[in-house]
Design an enzyme around this catalytic site. Structure first.
Site, mmCIF file in Angstrom:
data_model
loop_
_atom_site.group_PDB
_atom_site.id
_atom_site.type_symbol
_atom_site.label_atom_id
_atom_site.label_comp_id
_atom_site.label_asym_id
_atom_site.label_seq_id
_atom_site.Cartn_x
_atom_site.Cartn_y
_atom_site.Cartn_z
ATOM 1 N N ARG A 211 0.855 -1.201 0.000
ATOM 2 C CA ARG A 211 0.000 0.000 0.000
ATOM 3 C C ARG A 211 0.889 1.248 0.000
ATOM 4 O O ARG A 211 0.658 2.213 -0.724
ATOM 5 C CB ARG A 211 -0.908 0.015 1.241
ATOM 6 C CG ARG A 211 -2.004 -1.021 1.185
ATOM 7 C CD ARG A 211 -2.992 -0.819 2.327
ATOM 8 N NE ARG A 211 -2.569 -1.436 3.577
ATOM 9 C CZ ARG A 211 -2.972 -2.636 4.007
ATOM 10 N NH1 ARG A 211 -3.808 -3.360 3.291
ATOM 11 N NH2 ARG A 211 -2.557 -3.115 5.158
ATOM 12 N N PHE A 227 -11.412 -3.658 -5.532
ATOM 13 C CA PHE A 227 -11.393 -4.526 -4.343
ATOM 14 C C PHE A 227 -10.740 -3.753 -3.184
ATOM 15 O O PHE A 227 -9.781 -4.199 -2.573
ATOM 16 C CB PHE A 227 -10.626 -5.832 -4.612
ATOM 17 C CG PHE A 227 -11.041 -6.561 -5.858
ATOM 18 C CD1 PHE A 227 -12.145 -7.384 -5.853
ATOM 19 C CD2 PHE A 227 -10.320 -6.411 -7.043
ATOM 20 C CE1 PHE A 227 -12.530 -8.069 -7.013
ATOM 21 C CE2 PHE A 227 -10.696 -7.079 -8.201
ATOM 22 C CZ PHE A 227 -11.808 -7.916 -8.188
ATOM 23 N N ASP A 249 -15.749 -1.681 -4.216
ATOM 24 C CA ASP A 249 -15.841 -2.942 -3.473
ATOM 25 C C ASP A 249 -17.308 -3.376 -3.452
ATOM 26 O O ASP A 249 -18.211 -2.542 -3.566
ATOM 27 C CB ASP A 249 -15.332 -2.780 -2.035
ATOM 28 C CG ASP A 249 -14.882 -4.106 -1.423
ATOM 29 O OD1 ASP A 249 -13.660 -4.356 -1.362
ATOM 30 O OD2 ASP A 249 -15.758 -4.895 -0.994
ATOM 31 N N SER A 250 -17.525 -4.679 -3.290
ATOM 32 C CA SER A 250 -18.902 -5.178 -3.243
ATOM 33 C C SER A 250 -19.475 -5.137 -1.831
ATOM 34 O O SER A 250 -20.654 -5.393 -1.639
ATOM 35 C CB SER A 250 -18.949 -6.611 -3.784
ATOM 36 O OG SER A 250 -18.030 -7.409 -3.080
ATOM 37 N N ASP A 301 -6.647 -5.864 -6.303
ATOM 38 C CA ASP A 301 -6.267 -6.717 -5.168
ATOM 39 C C ASP A 301 -7.440 -7.627 -4.802
ATOM 40 O O ASP A 301 -8.062 -7.464 -3.752
ATOM 41 C CB ASP A 301 -5.860 -5.841 -3.970
ATOM 42 C CG ASP A 301 -5.368 -6.665 -2.794
ATOM 43 O OD1 ASP A 301 -4.956 -7.826 -3.015
ATOM 44 O OD2 ASP A 301 -5.393 -6.156 -1.655
ATOM 45 N N CYS A 341 -3.511 -13.418 -4.208
ATOM 46 C CA CYS A 341 -3.193 -14.020 -2.904
ATOM 47 C C CYS A 341 -3.599 -15.492 -2.902
ATOM 48 O O CYS A 341 -3.759 -16.097 -1.853
ATOM 49 C CB CYS A 341 -3.872 -13.258 -1.770
ATOM 50 S SG CYS A 341 -5.659 -13.239 -1.906
#
Ligand code: SAH
Length: 397
Positions: A211, A227, A249-250, A301, A341
């Site tokens: 970040r 995300f 983002d959701s 991400d 990830c």
């Protein structure tokens, strides 16, 4: 002590110090009804001692190694492991950038099943295996003795516990915690973290350095953060002079914490340069493409699309999809900061996926940096699975 005898030839991974024993490698268990999580000796088919491990009677990973030495596995053993884990974080000076970091990273710290994250004066513990469940109270007491921190919150609510025959458990394990929301500092920026309801143990600690690094590229750029969760990348970008940041983002809960986090940092973060958008990244990237929108920097991400290699193919398509769209939305000279990830996708495969996304998008791009998880998420050389986070910084030609 209970004994597990392996099939001929199946001692090889243990001789390489890999800590897992699969059910298929086992010839004989001399006390199959032994308590879940209890300590067992692992012996070769010729009866030689190989390791001392925890027993998981219902899991395909039937045993996980505590030690390759013929030594007692007791409270003092766990004290030593915890001290070693603390010493690693002190060595890598993680506290010079934050007061929230991973103190214990499971197998990588020789403690399979235990994840412990420190958020200032609260520890959040996650126990994922029969073995960690067996020693949980001992380890909780030791954590208090060794860190001086009195409060431990438990977030053992991950699906993998089911494979071990364990139910989810969350709540206060030690001490008094009156508020599940707390404030941490990361590179001089403040973040509210909800240890009770947040993802993982509350915050994506593994992305801290990335970040910060991504923030360094953001000056004067129009940034799209996909995300975004609670805004880690967005706030770094804004604090570093981004022209605008659009965060997607959701999760409405994540976005509402993001708004709080922007307000918390108002001295350095201009709120009027930020927009949040709730929605599905896959759909929104398409919509932006159809609207001919463009950006100078895009961060991808996503969550773990491939928890294991079995999911790799479907996950590869998902990674390619979003990276391809991102390359299209980037302006000339724009920067893509893209991550995976997924344990089931290694760094080489991820790079191939991003390369084929660029190819299909019809763009040239150059990798300027390879990124990975922070030093508080160390990787045992004998347990490469511990290295799960990979990222690329790509510049569009
Ligand atoms: N970059 C963040 C962490 C991202 S975690 C940080 O540094 O803190 C992944 C995020 O993706 C989660 O917040 C989750 O809510 C969100 N997410 C998952 N699937 C999504 C989708 N299809 N569209 C948008 N967001 C999604």
């Amino acid at each position: 002590m209970m004994k597990i005898i392996l099939n001929a030839g199946r001692e090889k991974s243990l001789l390489r110090r890999h800590p897992w024993v699969f059910a298929s490698a086992i010839k004989n268990v001399d006390a199959p009804s032994a308590a879940s999580g209890s300590t067992v000796d692992l012996l070769s088919s010729e009866g030689h001692f190989l390791a001392r491990a925890s027993y998981s009677p219902t899991s395909q990973i039937r045993a996980r190694v505590w030690t390759f030495n013929d030594e007692p596995v007791d409270k003092e053993f766990f004290r030593r492991k915890i001290r070693e884990a603390i010493a690693l974080r002190q060595m890598s000076k993680v506290e010079s950038h934050t007061n929230a970091y991973r103190l214990i990273h499971a197998e990588s710290d020789g403690l399979p099943g235990f994840v412990v994250d420190q958020y200032k004066d609260i520890l959040v513990l996650q126990s994922t295996t029969a073995g960690s469940e067996f020693w949980k109270d001992t380890v909780a007491d030791l954590l208090i003795e060794e860190t001086g921190i009195q409060n431990i919150y438990e977030r053992s609510d991950v699906d993998v516990r089911e494979l071990e025959g364990l139910k989810p458990i969350t709540g206060i394990l030690r001490g008094t915690i009156t508020n599940s929301q707390l404030q941490i500092t990361e590179y001089d920026l403040k973040f509210n973290v909800d240890i009770q309801h947040g993802h993982k143990t509350g915050f994506y600690l593994d992305q801290r350095a990335n970040r910060h690094r991504a923030g360094e590229f953001a000056k004067d750029r129009d940034v799209l953060n996909c995300f975004c969760y609670t805004g880690g990348f967005s706030i770094q970008a804004l604090a570093n002079g981004a022209k605008s940041v659009l965060s997607v983002d959701s999760s409405a809960d994540a976005l509402s914490l993001l708004e709080e986090n922007i307000a918390l940092n108002r001295v350095r973060v201009p709120a009027d340069r930020h927009t949040s958008l709730e929605g599905d990244v896959f759909q929104l990237l398409r919509k932006f493409r159809d609207e001919n929108r463009s950006f100078d920097m895009i961060i991808l991400d996503p969550p773990k699309f491939a928890p294991t290699a079995a999911h790799a193919e479907k996950a590869s398509r998902a990674y390619k999809d979003i990276n391809l769209l991102a390359f299209k939305l980037l302006r000339h000279g724009g920067i893509l900061v893209t991550f995976s990830c997924s344990g089931g996708i290694d760094a080489a495969l991820f790079q191939k996926i991003v390369a084929s996304a660029a190819l299909d998008a019809g763009v040239d791009a150059t990798i300027t940096e390879h990124l990975s998880q922070g030093s508080d998420h160390p990787v045992s050389l004998h347990f490469p699975e511990g290295s799960y986070l990979k990222g690329l910084v790509c510049v569009k030609g």
